[in-house]
Design an enzyme around this catalytic site. Sequence first.
Site, mmCIF file in Angstrom:
data_model
loop_
_atom_site.group_PDB
_atom_site.id
_atom_site.type_symbol
_atom_site.label_atom_id
_atom_site.label_comp_id
_atom_site.label_asym_id
_atom_site.label_seq_id
_atom_site.Cartn_x
_atom_site.Cartn_y
_atom_site.Cartn_z
ATOM 1 C CB CYS A 136 -0.925 0.041 0.822
ATOM 2 S SG CYS A 136 -2.151 -1.709 1.245
ATOM 3 C CD GLU A 146 11.034 -9.632 -17.316
ATOM 4 O OE1 GLU A 146 10.571 -8.320 -17.316
ATOM 5 O OE2 GLU A 146 10.858 -9.987 -16.551
ATOM 6 C CD1 TRP A 172 -3.174 -4.667 -4.635
ATOM 7 C CD2 TRP A 172 -1.211 -5.541 -3.720
ATOM 8 N NE1 TRP A 172 -2.368 -5.877 -5.160
ATOM 9 C CE2 TRP A 172 -1.372 -6.559 -4.090
ATOM 10 C CE3 TRP A 172 -0.273 -5.548 -2.355
ATOM 11 C CZ2 TRP A 172 -0.689 -7.468 -4.577
ATOM 12 C CZ3 TRP A 172 0.060 -6.846 -2.702
ATOM 13 C CH2 TRP A 172 0.171 -7.963 -4.252
ATOM 14 C CE LYS A 205 7.786 -6.300 -17.618
ATOM 15 N NZ LYS A 205 7.904 -7.698 -16.350
ATOM 16 C CD GLU A 209 4.470 -7.728 -14.531
ATOM 17 O OE1 GLU A 209 4.434 -7.411 -13.935
ATOM 18 O OE2 GLU A 209 5.244 -7.420 -15.663
ATOM 19 C CE LYS A 252 8.337 -0.485 -10.451
ATOM 20 N NZ LYS A 252 8.266 -0.351 -12.435
ATOM 21 C CG HIS A 284 11.382 -33.522 -22.485
ATOM 22 N ND1 HIS A 284 12.286 -34.595 -22.480
ATOM 23 C CD2 HIS A 284 12.277 -32.837 -22.768
ATOM 24 C CE1 HIS A 284 12.983 -35.030 -22.543
ATOM 25 N NE2 HIS A 284 13.590 -33.528 -23.594
ATOM 26 N NE ARG A 305 4.599 1.594 -1.766
ATOM 27 C CZ ARG A 305 5.276 1.453 -1.125
ATOM 28 N NH1 ARG A 305 6.472 1.636 -2.295
ATOM 29 N NH2 ARG A 305 5.423 0.995 -0.514
ATOM 30 C CG ASN A 335 3.163 -0.889 2.760
ATOM 31 O OD1 ASN A 335 2.467 -1.458 2.209
ATOM 32 N ND2 ASN A 335 4.421 -0.282 2.668
ATOM 33 N N GLY A 336 2.041 -2.871 4.766
ATOM 34 C CA GLY A 336 2.219 -4.191 5.509
ATOM 35 C C GLY A 336 1.481 -5.012 6.208
#
Length: 708
Positions: free
Chosen positions: A2, A579, A105, A583, A586, A703, A602, A33, A132-133
């Site tokens: 947050c 990567e 968040w 992208k 997300e 983020k 495989h 955030r 935040n946490g």
Amino acid sequence: MCGIFAYLNYNVGRERRYILEVLFNGLRRLEYRGYDSSGIAIDADLNGGAAGDAARAYTSAPPLVFRQAGKIESLVGSVYSDVDAMDLNLEKSFIVHAGIAHTRWATHGVPSSRNSHPQSSGSGDEFLVVHNGIITNYEVLKETLIRHGFTFESDTDTEVIPKLAKFVFDQAREGDQTVTFSQVVIEVMRQLEGAYALIFKSPHYPNELIACKRGSTLILGVKVFFGYFMIDKQDRKFLVPKRIVKLASGFYLTKSLTNEKNYSTSFRDVKSLTTDGQPKELFFSSDLFAIVEHTKNYLAIEDDEVVHLKDGSVSILKFDYGKEKPASVQRALSVLEMEVEQIKKGNYDHFMQKEIHEQPHSLTTTMRGRLRDNSVVLGGLKDHLKTIRHSRRIIFIGCGTSYNAALAARPFLEELSGIPVSMELASDLLDRQGPIYREDTAVFVSQSGETADTLLALEYSLANGALCVGITNTVGSTLARKTHCGVHINAGCEIGVASTKAYTSQIVVITMMALAIGADKLSTQSRREDIINNLPTLPDKVSDVLKLDVQMKDLARSLMQMQSLLVFGRGYNYATALEGALKVKEVALMHSEGMLAGEMKHGPLALVDETLPIIVIATRDACFSKQQSVIQQLHARKGRLIVMCSVGDAASVCAGGSCRIIEVPQVADCLQPVINIIPLQLLAYHLTVSRGYDVDQPRNLAKSVTTQ
């Protein structure tokens, strides 16, 4: 995670409208955030609306609390609508005022007004907290507080904090004890377990704010109006500035423009802020982005520090479980090397788009001053290179994009150092308590320097005696402060949730780290010199590949209705496949998987048909011929192929023109991942726009994950 923000003005007259806008703008800077819901708390008028009978118990009126589900602008609209309905005077001026704000968040409880922050102690809002946490023992605390008569209204873990503060306050008052704000907060901290950054506001302690942290980022920003003085113009007060003069000693004097004999001395640490009565503005923030437009003087608050703002002074206490009374701490202020323009979109539509196109510049700044006479100079590592060279192994530890960056550079580090290099996802290392030894070098990679799992892995590695190296984009972050040594990547601030320019700069930094570690080997001298000579050309090559923007936009339109996408890579470009797929998933919210091409037979080959789009990375390196074989096998199963190859190789990778080709410039093999990821970043960006999703604030993400 947050975003939390607070603003306190002292002896500087500010209208309520101005205070609101400072809080709103702080939240806008922190919206990356979290953007599920938001809220603010400001002061009411003593005898107005919200005060009522409850105000008799306080020195000031209960605060005004506004909370709203949705993004920041939903809160802004709601606040101004409520203000109109309340007939609240927005032009009222406050010489001293303390306001707090939060953008969320969601972790505990769905996004809603009742789960938004500030969370309250109950009726009258005697204690308000933004957080935040995650509080890991909140259920035990909640049960205890319920037994003492408290009623809970939200689903959050945070609500136990203000209620616990009220419990502590009430207990002291019932015992006829006078208790300070800091004493209340310290006793609350004594009961909390988990990670948190907290800001407290209370009408029992008007015009005061207290912040504390453990495991989450928190910044104090300081803006002092040195040498200002008040003049009276028709009963209105004005602050008049004085001219600043720099002395040879490095301190500053300010001379009044109207009175040359009036001087004031500048400050260098928090101690000087505890005694002066100068007008000032003070800020708390989860990130430097939210304070840069106000001041460049800041302090990164350490774990278990309690920062108390009262009467314009700043005092810092160090909490210790083993001691009843905390110790007073003196800390030096730092100067922020960031400009406001860096946190604005400029002529771009989105931050992600801006940051993709900033990569030539971010790579230039990452390398600036570090390449000298066929050598690499990394000041943060020079005193530890001998220890690293004698390590039994090097372990890269990270999460998500940072893990992928380390994976991309691993082969080159192994080649130049001759040291075994292993990869660890931070959460997995902790889950299985993987062995870490004193002879190991553990390298922690994090864009923010505040990623929770990475920091926990750092604590674990420090406890096991390993040399800990940090690679981060954030000066003053927890990772930067707690590692033994490290390298700042210098990519500039990154606001879009999806990391782009930090990723490519991380690869370059780890490549330079490999060059520095391997500098003592004559057998690799020619190889090192070749890479060092290639590095300065990289920004221009990136500029060239950015010219594929229109082509990637067209490709994105052709894929926008697809449900899945596979990306195959190997060698240096296995990380590029991971990567690139990350992208796409997300931000474009499209299922995508990055796969090691050597594993295609495989299992993954069963997915191939004429409808499934598959990107194969086949640029020139030691794996080129193997990737040609992969392409042929996919052709044989009528795969819908998109091949990324080096300029001029289209015919050799796609006979008969049956593939869609993305041609990219050829660079040294260990640097090719920097080039190859950019078309995939552009593809992810344009896919997201085409599909109608929010590029900078993707669903369910924030983020950097500072909670587990």
